[in-house]
Design a protein around this motif. Sequence first.
Motif, PDB file in Angstrom:
ATOM      1  N   LYS A 121     -48.091  13.070 -73.427  1.00  0.00           N
ATOM      2  CA  LYS A 121     -48.782  11.731 -73.942  1.00  0.00           C
ATOM      3  C   LYS A 121     -47.941  10.386 -73.846  1.00  0.00           C
ATOM      4  N   PRO A 122     -48.846   9.611 -73.614  1.00  0.00           N
ATOM      5  CA  PRO A 122     -48.108   8.177 -73.413  1.00  0.00           C
ATOM      6  C   PRO A 122     -47.266   7.946 -74.601  1.00  0.00           C
ATOM      7  N   GLU A 123     -47.510   8.096 -75.864  1.00  0.00           N
ATOM      8  CA  GLU A 123     -46.743   7.416 -76.937  1.00  0.00           C
ATOM      9  C   GLU A 123     -45.307   8.548 -76.942  1.00  0.00           C
ATOM     10  N   GLN A 124     -45.424   9.750 -76.703  1.00  0.00           N
ATOM     11  CA  GLN A 124     -44.389  10.598 -76.557  1.00  0.00           C
ATOM     12  C   GLN A 124     -43.595  10.387 -75.245  1.00  0.00           C
ATOM     13  N   ILE A 125     -43.974   9.652 -74.391  1.00  0.00           N
ATOM     14  CA  ILE A 125     -43.147   9.268 -73.198  1.00  0.00           C
ATOM     15  C   ILE A 125     -42.515   7.952 -73.565  1.00  0.00           C
ATOM     16  N   ASN A 126     -42.958   7.139 -74.140  1.00  0.00           N
ATOM     17  CA  ASN A 126     -42.182   6.031 -74.599  1.00  0.00           C
ATOM     18  C   ASN A 126     -41.273   6.503 -75.711  1.00  0.00           C
ATOM     19  N   GLU A 127     -41.394   7.361 -76.598  1.00  0.00           N
ATOM     20  CA  GLU A 127     -40.481   7.750 -77.567  1.00  0.00           C
ATOM     21  C   GLU A 127     -39.229   8.378 -76.868  1.00  0.00           C
ATOM     22  N   GLN A 128     -39.552   9.197 -75.797  1.00  0.00           N
ATOM     23  CA  GLN A 128     -38.263  10.156 -75.258  1.00  0.00           C
ATOM     24  C   GLN A 128     -37.517   9.330 -74.170  1.00  0.00           C
ATOM     25  N   ILE A 129     -38.204   8.155 -73.638  1.00  0.00           N
ATOM     26  CA  ILE A 129     -37.436   7.151 -72.918  1.00  0.00           C
ATOM     27  C   ILE A 129     -36.372   6.631 -73.964  1.00  0.00           C
ATOM     28  N   HIS A 130     -36.849   6.271 -75.028  1.00  0.00           N
ATOM     29  CA  HIS A 130     -35.892   5.742 -76.233  1.00  0.00           C
ATOM     30  C   HIS A 130     -34.937   6.546 -76.177  1.00  0.00           C
ATOM     31  N   ALA A 131     -35.121   7.788 -76.500  1.00  0.00           N
ATOM     32  CA  ALA A 131     -33.994   8.976 -76.785  1.00  0.00           C
ATOM     33  C   ALA A 131     -33.287   9.100 -75.784  1.00  0.00           C
ATOM     34  N   VAL A 132     -33.803   8.892 -74.608  1.00  0.00           N
ATOM     35  CA  VAL A 132     -32.828   9.230 -73.395  1.00  0.00           C
ATOM     36  C   VAL A 132     -31.824   8.184 -73.172  1.00  0.00           C
ATOM     37  N   CYS A 133     -32.331   6.752 -73.491  1.00  0.00           N
ATOM     38  CA  CYS A 133     -31.394   5.852 -73.425  1.00  0.00           C
ATOM     39  C   CYS A 133     -30.182   5.889 -74.664  1.00  0.00           C
ATOM     40  N   GLY A 164     -24.874  10.007 -55.498  1.00  0.00           N
ATOM     41  CA  GLY A 164     -24.351   8.413 -55.976  1.00  0.00           C
ATOM     42  C   GLY A 164     -24.989   7.787 -57.150  1.00  0.00           C
ATOM     43  N   HIS A 165     -26.328   8.222 -57.299  1.00  0.00           N
ATOM     44  CA  HIS A 165     -27.083   7.561 -58.411  1.00  0.00           C
ATOM     45  C   HIS A 165     -26.732   8.114 -59.739  1.00  0.00           C
ATOM     46  N   ASP A 166     -27.139   7.174 -60.711  1.00  0.00           N
ATOM     47  CA  ASP A 166     -26.896   7.605 -62.256  1.00  0.00           C
ATOM     48  C   ASP A 166     -28.257   8.381 -62.763  1.00  0.00           C
ATOM     49  N   GLY A 167     -28.164   9.389 -62.790  1.00  0.00           N
ATOM     50  CA  GLY A 167     -29.791  10.140 -63.299  1.00  0.00           C
ATOM     51  C   GLY A 167     -29.683  10.324 -64.768  1.00  0.00           C
ATOM     52  N   THR A 168     -29.036   9.777 -65.599  1.00  0.00           N
ATOM     53  CA  THR A 168     -28.985   9.939 -67.068  1.00  0.00           C
ATOM     54  C   THR A 168     -30.352   9.273 -67.670  1.00  0.00           C
ATOM     55  N   GLY A 169     -30.672   8.096 -66.958  1.00  0.00           N
ATOM     56  CA  GLY A 169     -31.916   7.357 -67.402  1.00  0.00           C
ATOM     57  C   GLY A 169     -31.449   6.235 -68.322  1.00  0.00           C
ATOM     58  N   ASP A 170     -32.280   5.058 -67.941  1.00  0.00           N
ATOM     59  CA  ASP A 170     -32.117   3.545 -68.859  1.00  0.00           C
ATOM     60  C   ASP A 170     -33.354   3.064 -69.336  1.00  0.00           C
ATOM     61  N   LYS A 171     -33.064   1.807 -69.371  1.00  0.00           N
ATOM     62  CA  LYS A 171     -34.455   1.354 -70.196  1.00  0.00           C
ATOM     63  C   LYS A 171     -35.452   0.827 -68.984  1.00  0.00           C
ATOM     64  N   SER A 172     -34.886   1.100 -67.710  1.00  0.00           N
ATOM     65  CA  SER A 172     -35.690   0.704 -66.533  1.00  0.00           C
ATOM     66  C   SER A 172     -36.868   1.671 -66.441  1.00  0.00           C
ATOM     67  N   LEU A 173     -36.710   2.763 -66.923  1.00  0.00           N
ATOM     68  CA  LEU A 173     -37.916   3.545 -66.930  1.00  0.00           C
ATOM     69  C   LEU A 173     -38.918   3.421 -67.374  1.00  0.00           C
TER      70      LEU A 173
END
Length: 417
Positions: A121-133, A164-173
């Motif tokens: 769900k789009p709203e949960q995707i945004n919430e979880q991007i914040h959570a990952v960051c 060599g990349h950082d797979g933890t996730g940041d705001k660019s998601l």
Amino acid sequence: MNSTPLEAAQMRGMTLDQGARAIAIQNPSARNSTFVLAISSGMRHELPGEEGMLHLLEHLIYQDSAAITSSDREAELNSVGGVLGGHTHMDYTEFYETALPSDLSGMVARVIEQVFHPAFKPEQINEQIHAVCTERSQRLAPAPGEVLPFPHLTCQYWEDHAHGHDGTGDKSLFSRVSVERLQDLHAKHYRPEHAVLVTFGPQEPSEMLEILAEEMGSVSIAKSMPKATASHHMEARQNSAKNQIVHDPGLPGRRLLAATSAADARTINEAFLGDLIVASLLSMQTGLDSSVGIFGPADLTENDLFILVDDTGLDLEPILRLRALASVDDTILQSAAKRALFTVEKSVHDDERLARTTARDMLLRGSPSFSHELVSRLRLLSEQTTRLRKLLLGSTQRLATQPWHTLDVTPTLQEDA
């Protein structure tokens, strides 16, 4: 589906109709049951542009699914006193629950449904991007200079994207992710043939395997999706050794992070055992911490790093510290072997960790008993001083001749007024 006894006592395994591998571990005295579902996709499987998305997928699998909301699922789990967890590793992702044995069927059904049928769900995707960051920033914040072996040393050490990349996730998601992209990524990686399922509990193994077969039989997966590949193992490329300096004005003293190639850990071999002894000897010294592997011993099978974190403030290169280990006496060497044993035993010391480690080892090595065998080998080694010294010398010589990457986190020099 075919059921065959596995090497370890009280274990049975089978390959289910859709290709998933299932393992049941029985302990008649167990008071709880654990279910683990591991998928053979992790951060090293991300392609350029997908950085952080598999970690985000792990988060979203704990949100709403096709059959139930996350709040209803949480209430269901709480009603039986269960606990859950999930982690994205470099080569795999794991999901698990622990609860009373009477809820084993419920655990299996919950995890399988949420893993294979997330709602996105789009709203949960945004919430979880914040959570990952937030998770990333909280992990880095306590470290001097906000620098850690992962991701900073790995990004410096490896030239290729997979390693060599950082797979933890940041705001660019926020700008890279869409529902459709996540659905495609999920369909590519989250397939039954990529999964290992492990149950642990007091029930008969045949009973637990039957539960797994029944619940996996209800999973409906499109057969036309392209298979995920593991080409990153062949693409690993190291950068030339270098030292980077990071200034931190609030740091009371210097911290040195150093990395070189760790021994292959697909099997229990002399170099791997020797690296465990060396890391233990280094960690026994005040101000030093060392690890065989970015995420701990055996969490990767190959292309892993031997890590040294030096908080002594002394200007000593890793190679000099390695060469000094040759003169340790037998008592200290035996203590290091026992410390290595304790480190490895932590991966199998309770029911949940045992189930999770079994899933990992089956997924990455095709052997559910790898960690048990490693514990047994180290237990025997702890009293074999001559063998320990041979392993020590072999690993120190190898590690000392390899190129090392270093990150020097140092206080910012203040200019005189």
